[in-house]
Design a protein around this motif. Structure first.
Motif, PDB file in Angstrom:
ATOM      1  N   SER A 177     -11.060   1.313   1.237  1.00 48.46           N
ATOM      2  CA  SER A 177      -9.659   1.017   1.521  1.00 48.46           C
ATOM      3  C   SER A 177      -8.810   1.051   0.254  1.00 48.46           C
ATOM      4  CB  SER A 177      -9.527  -0.357   2.194  1.00 48.46           C
ATOM      5  OG  SER A 177     -10.094  -1.363   1.389  1.00 48.46           O
ATOM      6  N   ILE A 178      -7.534   1.393   0.453  1.00 48.65           N
ATOM      7  CA  ILE A 178      -6.542   1.403  -0.623  1.00 48.65           C
ATOM      8  C   ILE A 178      -5.282   0.735  -0.085  1.00 48.65           C
ATOM      9  CG2 ILE A 178      -5.123   2.802  -2.167  1.00 48.65           C
ATOM     10  CD1 ILE A 178      -7.206   4.986  -2.037  1.00 48.65           C
ATOM     11  N   GLN A 179      -4.761  -0.234  -0.819  1.00 47.92           N
ATOM     12  CA  GLN A 179      -3.522  -0.892  -0.407  1.00 47.92           C
ATOM     13  C   GLN A 179      -2.362   0.079  -0.585  1.00 47.92           C
ATOM     14  OE1 GLN A 179      -2.562  -4.512  -2.535  1.00 47.92           O
ATOM     15  NE2 GLN A 179      -1.446  -5.321  -0.777  1.00 47.92           N
ATOM     16  N   CYS A 180      -1.548   0.236   0.470  1.00 50.49           N
ATOM     17  CA  CYS A 180      -0.446   1.187   0.418  1.00 50.49           C
ATOM     18  C   CYS A 180       0.564   0.851   1.504  1.00 50.49           C
ATOM     19  CB  CYS A 180      -0.951   2.623   0.600  1.00 50.49           C
ATOM     20  SG  CYS A 180      -1.712   2.931   2.221  1.00 50.49           S
ATOM     21  N   LEU A 181       1.704   1.510   1.438  1.00 47.74           N
ATOM     22  CA  LEU A 181       2.738   1.369   2.457  1.00 47.74           C
ATOM     23  C   LEU A 181       3.011   2.727   3.074  1.00 47.74           C
ATOM     24  CD1 LEU A 181       5.243  -1.049   0.675  1.00 47.74           C
ATOM     25  CD2 LEU A 181       3.743  -1.594   2.599  1.00 47.74           C
ATOM     26  N   ASP A 182       3.159   2.736   4.383  1.00 46.80           N
ATOM     27  CA  ASP A 182       3.436   3.988   5.089  1.00 46.80           C
ATOM     28  C   ASP A 182       4.925   4.309   4.944  1.00 46.80           C
ATOM     29  OD1 ASP A 182       3.070   6.213   6.588  1.00 46.80           O
ATOM     30  OD2 ASP A 182       2.910   5.188   8.507  1.00 46.80           O
ATOM     31  N   ARG A 207       6.592   2.316  -8.284  1.00 49.55           N
ATOM     32  CA  ARG A 207       5.927   1.020  -8.262  1.00 49.55           C
ATOM     33  C   ARG A 207       5.336   0.667  -6.909  1.00 49.55           C
ATOM     34  NH1 ARG A 207       9.615  -3.124 -11.942  1.00 49.55           N
ATOM     35  NH2 ARG A 207       9.620  -1.844 -13.834  1.00 49.55           N
ATOM     36  N   ARG A 208       5.396   1.586  -5.963  1.00 49.04           N
ATOM     37  CA  ARG A 208       4.873   1.311  -4.628  1.00 49.04           C
ATOM     38  C   ARG A 208       4.128   2.539  -4.127  1.00 49.04           C
ATOM     39  NH1 ARG A 208       9.171  -0.509  -0.325  1.00 49.04           N
ATOM     40  NH2 ARG A 208       9.548   1.733  -0.157  1.00 49.04           N
ATOM     41  N   LEU A 209       2.823   2.384  -3.931  1.00 43.11           N
ATOM     42  CA  LEU A 209       1.995   3.509  -3.504  1.00 43.11           C
ATOM     43  C   LEU A 209       2.226   3.802  -2.028  1.00 43.11           C
ATOM     44  CD1 LEU A 209      -0.300   5.524  -4.243  1.00 43.11           C
ATOM     45  CD2 LEU A 209      -1.913   3.776  -3.449  1.00 43.11           C
ATOM     46  N   ALA A 210       2.574   5.031  -1.728  1.00 41.42           N
ATOM     47  CA  ALA A 210       2.699   5.466  -0.339  1.00 41.42           C
ATOM     48  C   ALA A 210       1.325   5.876   0.176  1.00 41.42           C
ATOM     49  CB  ALA A 210       3.672   6.634  -0.234  1.00 41.42           C
ATOM     50  N   CYS A 211       1.073   5.626   1.450  1.00 38.58           N
ATOM     51  CA  CYS A 211      -0.253   5.924   2.008  1.00 38.58           C
ATOM     52  C   CYS A 211      -0.587   7.403   1.903  1.00 38.58           C
ATOM     53  CB  CYS A 211      -0.329   5.440   3.449  1.00 38.58           C
ATOM     54  SG  CYS A 211      -0.327   3.627   3.606  1.00 38.58           S
ATOM     55  N   ARG A 212       0.391   8.268   2.065  1.00 38.76           N
ATOM     56  CA  ARG A 212       0.079   9.703   1.982  1.00 38.76           C
ATOM     57  C   ARG A 212      -0.332  10.121   0.567  1.00 38.76           C
ATOM     58  NH1 ARG A 212       5.733  10.123   3.216  1.00 38.76           N
ATOM     59  NH2 ARG A 212       7.024  11.001   1.553  1.00 38.76           N
ATOM     60  N   GLU A 213       0.089   9.346  -0.454  1.00 35.12           N
ATOM     61  CA  GLU A 213      -0.400   9.602  -1.810  1.00 35.12           C
ATOM     62  C   GLU A 213      -1.809   9.022  -1.999  1.00 35.12           C
ATOM     63  OE1 GLU A 213       3.424  10.154  -4.718  1.00 35.12           O
ATOM     64  OE2 GLU A 213       2.499   8.166  -4.667  1.00 35.12           O
ATOM     65  N   ALA A 214      -2.168   8.045  -1.169  1.00 33.86           N
ATOM     66  CA  ALA A 214      -3.490   7.432  -1.273  1.00 33.86           C
ATOM     67  C   ALA A 214      -4.579   8.279  -0.629  1.00 33.86           C
ATOM     68  CB  ALA A 214      -3.470   6.054  -0.621  1.00 33.86           C
ATOM     69  N   TYR A 215      -4.221   9.082   0.394  1.00 37.87           N
ATOM     70  CA  TYR A 215      -5.236   9.850   1.126  1.00 37.87           C
ATOM     71  C   TYR A 215      -6.114  10.708   0.217  1.00 37.87           C
ATOM     72  CZ  TYR A 215      -2.491   8.697   5.358  1.00 37.87           C
ATOM     73  OH  TYR A 215      -1.823   8.054   6.363  1.00 37.87           O
ATOM     74  N   PRO A 216      -5.544  11.580  -0.628  1.00 41.25           N
ATOM     75  CA  PRO A 216      -6.423  12.452  -1.438  1.00 41.25           C
ATOM     76  C   PRO A 216      -7.272  11.670  -2.432  1.00 41.25           C
ATOM     77  CG  PRO A 216      -4.118  12.726  -2.067  1.00 41.25           C
ATOM     78  CD  PRO A 216      -4.118  11.920  -0.813  1.00 41.25           C
ATOM     79  N   ILE A 217      -6.784  10.515  -2.891  1.00 44.39           N
ATOM     80  CA  ILE A 217      -7.573   9.705  -3.824  1.00 44.39           C
ATOM     81  C   ILE A 217      -8.767   9.097  -3.101  1.00 44.39           C
ATOM     82  CG2 ILE A 217      -7.518   7.679  -5.336  1.00 44.39           C
ATOM     83  CD1 ILE A 217      -4.530   8.303  -5.771  1.00 44.39           C
ATOM     84  N   ALA A 218      -8.539   8.575  -1.906  1.00 41.11           N
ATOM     85  CA  ALA A 218      -9.635   8.012  -1.119  1.00 41.11           C
ATOM     86  C   ALA A 218     -10.677   9.074  -0.795  1.00 41.11           C
ATOM     87  CB  ALA A 218      -9.087   7.389   0.161  1.00 41.11           C
ATOM     88  N   GLU A 219     -10.225  10.273  -0.456  1.00 37.60           N
ATOM     89  CA  GLU A 219     -11.168  11.332  -0.100  1.00 37.60           C
ATOM     90  C   GLU A 219     -11.956  11.811  -1.315  1.00 37.60           C
ATOM     91  OE1 GLU A 219      -9.310  14.322   2.361  1.00 37.60           O
ATOM     92  OE2 GLU A 219      -8.243  12.781   3.509  1.00 37.60           O
ATOM     93  N   ARG A 220     -11.348  11.805  -2.487  1.00 39.01           N
ATOM     94  CA  ARG A 220     -12.080  12.119  -3.712  1.00 39.01           C
ATOM     95  C   ARG A 220     -13.178  11.082  -3.932  1.00 39.01           C
ATOM     96  NH1 ARG A 220     -10.316  14.544  -8.663  1.00 39.01           N
ATOM     97  NH2 ARG A 220     -11.560  13.886 -10.462  1.00 39.01           N
ATOM     98  N   PHE A 221     -12.833   9.813  -3.724  1.00 42.37           N
ATOM     99  CA  PHE A 221     -13.776   8.711  -3.881  1.00 42.37           C
ATOM    100  C   PHE A 221     -14.938   8.863  -2.896  1.00 42.37           C
ATOM    101  CE2 PHE A 221     -15.272   4.407  -3.003  1.00 42.37           C
ATOM    102  CZ  PHE A 221     -15.264   3.782  -4.250  1.00 42.37           C
ATOM    103  N   LEU A 222     -14.618   9.132  -1.643  1.00 42.92           N
ATOM    104  CA  LEU A 222     -15.652   9.239  -0.606  1.00 42.92           C
ATOM    105  C   LEU A 222     -16.594  10.412  -0.849  1.00 42.92           C
ATOM    106  CD1 LEU A 222     -13.241   8.338   2.275  1.00 42.92           C
ATOM    107  CD2 LEU A 222     -15.462   7.217   1.978  1.00 42.92           C
ATOM    108  N   LYS A 223     -16.065  11.544  -1.279  1.00 41.20           N
ATOM    109  CA  LYS A 223     -16.899  12.715  -1.537  1.00 41.20           C
ATOM    110  C   LYS A 223     -17.873  12.468  -2.680  1.00 41.20           C
ATOM    111  CE  LYS A 223     -13.583  16.106   0.213  1.00 41.20           C
ATOM    112  NZ  LYS A 223     -12.600  17.181  -0.148  1.00 41.20           N
ATOM    113  N   ALA A 224     -17.534  11.522  -3.570  1.00 38.30           N
ATOM    114  CA  ALA A 224     -18.388  11.246  -4.730  1.00 38.30           C
ATOM    115  C   ALA A 224     -19.440  10.181  -4.452  1.00 38.30           C
ATOM    116  CB  ALA A 224     -17.516  10.810  -5.912  1.00 38.30           C
ATOM    117  N   LEU A 225     -19.444   9.571  -3.263  1.00 43.74           N
ATOM    118  CA  LEU A 225     -20.388   8.491  -2.978  1.00 43.74           C
ATOM    119  C   LEU A 225     -21.830   8.971  -2.958  1.00 43.74           C
ATOM    120  CD1 LEU A 225     -18.579   6.417  -0.188  1.00 43.74           C
ATOM    121  CD2 LEU A 225     -18.759   5.897  -2.628  1.00 43.74           C
ATOM    122  N   GLN A 226     -22.685   8.249  -3.669  1.00 46.29           N
ATOM    123  CA  GLN A 226     -24.118   8.525  -3.680  1.00 46.29           C
ATOM    124  C   GLN A 226     -24.876   7.199  -3.679  1.00 46.29           C
ATOM    125  OE1 GLN A 226     -25.676  11.507  -6.346  1.00 46.29           O
ATOM    126  NE2 GLN A 226     -23.661  12.458  -6.635  1.00 46.29           N
TER     127      GLN A 226
END
Length: 530
Positions: A226-231, A237-256
């Motif tokens: 999860s990433i805290q964000c606003l839709d 100073r405020r992360l939008a959820c659509r900016e969080a999506y690619p970061i979360a997916e980068r994180f998930l692809k790297a999980l081992q």
């Protein structure tokens, strides 16, 4: 015959209402523990994935022994020596990783790190290259699973889309053997993520309670990133959820697989009645859970009644008496207060802009506001200082908090619990100075601060403590109503059982008043039986 039949019906009605009244009184005043489901871990599948991950690196492949010891049970670590060896290596970076009873998935390439590390010693300055450029902020493993927080600095991730948000993006991951069984109408929803479908077939993405969440099951265990964000529109100073999506997916692809160790299978934990003091308190009274002040809920919805004491905690304030009541709508409350303190009143679902799935409107306060007893004129300045009202740890646990953050969270991760308690309105500078930061271990009852009035700035709110509770579900960490948990803890602190008032169920006296005299008078049952 008509009068006799009428009297017989009245007697049956009286008996029914009396039984209903007795059951209602008992049920309304009973607290219970939460129901928790325990998962069964597919360790052989996890070992197969680890073997595939390390096979690309000769050093790692030769370091770890994948010979399964068939003479040992799957729950016995000796049956899987590769996991024991992996924990010994990765614990140098992720302290205590072997305590996790589930496979620990992290954005960490253990095989590549083994291949590159000089003389077997970790090079912490170069860890980011093995972590998809993420920085480790917190890692904590316990007997129910693990939690970790990573962050991606603004200047990293050149392959990611440009983002307006100018601060590090925090990414959290939790994997848990225990899942709390909530009545959750919004649970289990979400959309599939095509780019991750091969790696996580049941992946679903959804925005809930201020976070974009990616929930999936692996090795029989639920994990949530999860990433805290606003839709909303991106801001510096405020992360939008659509900016969080690619970061979360980068994180998930790297999980081992980075560690974890089998333990004995767990059983589901049934809900039980909470033991409370037998002796009644002479003063302490409280209104029912869910009984918020009329018309103060979002969209004029009512509160959320919940008689669950989610944990047997030590009460978070030291001095008594303590008041629990609304900080925002107190003037609307017509309840007569005793010395400004009792009765307590739930404010979990009061109107706020925060998403709270347990509230009928979908919005609420998230927790409860606690106001300590003010100093009296007779008390000396040394004996009582309004600005030094102590706050203590409610359980043994680990702190989750980055520098400058307004909230401090205490996490409990034991064999039977995976739960979080959050404290708000203490001064961030004071918390930083006291070392109330990620990874600090606290002992139940240990002082951690004082009641203050910080909200974005000093004097930003009235002097009180906001206290809330989160439990882990298949949708991740969700807010639950802490009111009953606090009532139960307060009763233990003062050594007396509180009296529940307001919204009373039908009583025996009320039944007697409602029935005709001949049906309710003594001996009516015997006379009618003839």
């Amino acid at each position: 015959m008509g009068k006799r039949a009428d009297r017989f019906v009245l007697r049956l009605l009286a008996v029914f209402l009396l039984q209903l009244a007795g059951g209602g009184l008992a049920a309304a005043d009973q607290f219970h523990t939460p129901s928790v489901s325990a998962m069964r871990v597919e360790w052989r599948t996890a070992l197969d994935q680890l073997r595939t991950e390390v096979s690309r690196q000769p050093v790692a492949a030769s370091t770890l022994s994948f010979a399964i010891q068939q003479r040992y049970a799957v729950s016995d670590p000796r049956s899987m020596p590769a996991l024991v060896q992996l924990n010994a290596i990765t614990s140098q970076i992720f302290n205590g990783i072997g305590r996790s009873p589930i496979p620990v998935l992290l954005p960490f390439d253990a095989a590549a790190w083994l291949e590159a590390r000089p003389n077997g010693a970790p090079d912490e300055g170069k860890l980011a290259r093995f972590q998809a450029e993420f920085r480790t902020d917190l890692f904590h493993a316990g007997l129910s699973g693990y939690d970790a927080t990573f962050s991606l600095p603004p200047a990293t991730g050149e392959d990611l889309p440009h983002r307006t948000f100018a601060r590090p993006v925090e990414v959290q991951i939790t994997g848990s053997l225990l899942v709390y069984d909530l009545a959750d109408p919004a649970g289990g929803k979400g959309e599939p993520v095509k780019s991750l479908a091969a790696q996580f077939p049941d992946m679903r993405r959804f925005i809930r309670e201020g976070y974009v969440r990616y929930a999936f099951t692996k090795f029989g265990v639920p994990y949530v990133v999860s990433i805290q964000c606003l839709d909303s529109a991106p801001r510096a100073r405020r992360l939008a959820c659509r900016e969080a999506y690619p970061i979360a997916e980068r994180f998930l692809k790297a999980l081992q697989v980075a560690g974890g160790l089998p333990s004995r299978p767990r059983k589901n934990i049934a809900s039980l009645r909470v033991e409370r003091p037998v002796a009644a308190s002479a003063e302490f009274t409280y209104r029912p859970s869910g009984d918020i002040i009329a018309k103060t809920g979002s969209r004029r919805q009512s509160g959320h009644a919940d008689n669950t004491a989610y944990s047997q905690i030590r009460f978070p304030l030291v001095r008594v008496p303590v008041a629990i009541r609304s900080q925002s709508f107190a003037r609307r409350d017509k309840t007569r207060l005793i010395a400004g303190t009792y009765p307590w009143r739930d404010n979990f679902c009061e109107a706020r802009s925060f998403n709270v799935g347990q509230c009928a409107s979908g919005f609420g306060h998230q927790g409860q506001d606690l106001r300590p007893r003010p100093c009296s004129a007779e008390e000396s300045a040394e004996g009582c200082d309004d600005k030094r009202q102590a706050i203590v740890a409610v359980r043994d646990g680990v702190v989750i908090r980055a520098p400058k953050q307004q909230a401090a969270t205490l996490q409990v991760n034991t064999r039977t619990e995976h739960i979080r308690f959050r404290y708000m309105h203490m001064n961030p500078s004071a918390m930083d100075a006291d070392g109330l930061l990620n990874g600090r271990r606290l002992i139940e009852g240990e002082p951690i601060g004082v009641v203050s009035n910080y909200l974005d700035r000093p004097n930003g709110t009235s002097r009180h403590l906001h206290f809330d509770v989160q439990v882990f579900t298949r949708d991740g960490w969700l807010w639950v109503n802490p009111y009953t948990t606090l009532v139960s803890a307060y009763e233990r602190l003062i050594g007396g059982r509180g009296r529940r008032i307001g919204n009373e169920p039908v009583t025996a006296a009320a039944v007697a008043q409602a029935l005709p005299a001949e049906a309710s008078r003594p001996g009516a049952r015997e006379a009618g039986a003839n």
